[in-house]
Write a protein that holds these residues in place. Sequence first.
Motif, short mmCIF file in Angstrom:
data_model
loop_
_atom_site.label_atom_id
_atom_site.label_comp_id
_atom_site.label_asym_id
_atom_site.label_seq_id
_atom_site.Cartn_x
_atom_site.Cartn_y
_atom_site.Cartn_z
N PRO A 8 0.71 -1.22 0.01
CA PRO A 8 0.05 0.00 0.19
C PRO A 8 0.77 1.28 0.10
O PRO A 8 2.17 1.04 -0.40
CB PRO A 8 -0.80 -0.21 1.47
N HIS A 9 0.25 2.21 0.42
CA HIS A 9 1.06 3.57 0.42
C HIS A 9 2.34 3.51 1.36
O HIS A 9 2.14 2.96 2.65
CB HIS A 9 0.03 4.88 0.85
N ALA A 10 3.24 4.07 1.03
CA ALA A 10 4.42 4.18 1.89
C ALA A 10 5.37 2.93 1.67
O ALA A 10 6.47 3.00 2.28
CB ALA A 10 4.08 4.34 3.12
N SER A 11 5.08 2.34 0.55
CA SER A 11 6.08 1.13 0.16
C SER A 11 7.06 1.47 -0.48
O SER A 11 7.14 2.66 -0.83
CB SER A 11 5.13 0.12 -0.48
N ILE A 97 7.06 -10.74 14.15
CA ILE A 97 7.63 -10.07 13.48
C ILE A 97 6.94 -10.16 11.97
O ILE A 97 7.22 -11.20 11.55
CB ILE A 97 9.12 -10.03 13.30
N ILE A 98 6.28 -9.12 11.26
CA ILE A 98 5.52 -9.12 10.05
C ILE A 98 6.40 -8.36 9.09
O ILE A 98 6.68 -7.34 9.41
CB ILE A 98 4.24 -8.94 10.23
N THR A 126 6.18 -4.62 2.70
CA THR A 126 6.53 -4.09 3.90
C THR A 126 5.58 -2.97 4.44
O THR A 126 5.28 -2.85 5.59
CB THR A 126 7.86 -3.19 3.76
N ALA A 127 5.24 -2.22 3.75
CA ALA A 127 4.19 -0.91 3.97
C ALA A 127 2.96 -1.75 4.45
O ALA A 127 2.29 -1.36 5.45
CB ALA A 127 3.97 -0.15 2.95
N ARG A 147 11.16 4.02 6.85
CA ARG A 147 10.48 5.26 8.05
C ARG A 147 9.33 6.04 7.51
O ARG A 147 8.68 6.31 8.13
CB ARG A 147 11.81 6.20 7.84
N TYR A 148 9.01 6.00 6.01
CA TYR A 148 7.70 6.76 5.86
C TYR A 148 6.61 5.76 6.15
O TYR A 148 5.45 6.38 6.41
CB TYR A 148 7.79 6.92 4.29
N SER A 149 6.83 4.62 6.19
CA SER A 149 5.40 3.73 6.77
C SER A 149 5.39 4.04 8.10
O SER A 149 4.05 3.93 8.69
CB SER A 149 6.10 2.39 6.54
#
Length: 278
Positions: A8-11, A97-98, A126-127, A147-149
């Motif tokens: 999604p967003h921030a990936s 941990i995912i 990751t996002a 970091r953005y996520s």
Amino acid sequence: MKIAFLGPHASFTQLAASQIFAEEELIPQSSILDCFNAVKNNEVDKAVVPLENSIEGTVSMTLDYLYDFEVFIETELVMPIAHHLMIHPDNETFDKIISHPQALAQTFHFRHDHYKNIHSQDYSSTAAAAKLVSENPNEKWAAVANRYSAKLYGLKIVHENIQDFEQNHTKFIVISKNKENLQIDLPKTSEKTSLLITLPEDHAGGLHQVLSVFAWRKMNLSKIESRTLKTGLGNYFFFINVASEWHNVLSQNAIDEIIALGCNVKFLGHYDEYVFVE
């Protein structure tokens, strides 16, 4: 234009897509397959997907879909990758941990050294893992993401830069139905031609014949990788990158000679490689 990306967003893929298509509409997709299908079904004009990581190698799903779908590569962007471990701000500890399988693989040694007994779980990106953690405060989960996520989903970073190797980069490609070299306003590092080659039959010297086509023309191969055709043991196609400018005579004659050997050649495109700018 509409541009699909692995969301999604921030990936990481969105960060890459934002640099290439700063003024275009970016549309998140839940999987790499969805990105390819969005292009196939004309839901978007282009899509941005990961192709290769400097630690974990080629993203196999992307390579398989390049073979299965009628698309071309328009450009490539190399981006540095930094992974962080993050949790919901209401929690202090975690028991799982995912993250995306590639991110988990790229942080294996850190997790083994610090959280050996903590279970890990694969997720679509990751996002998406960060988003899942943010939406489930009652679960003691952590995510490996950028970091953005953490900023977008309101998570607390408990460990920074947990990737096992400092020189961690990922190559992202732009795919579309167009056979064109997309020019963008970023530092250019090289240009290349990508081909998918299937040998006519499994016989001694078959791959050598193909490689000789490039060798005697002094055409440098920057990558050659085999992938199973999924039609039986020993059946493969080969992904080949030719690192050079396109020559109308030399390059085309090389492809024609490989076809004359009885091989199936899929031309993925001649395109430029660029570098992500922080």
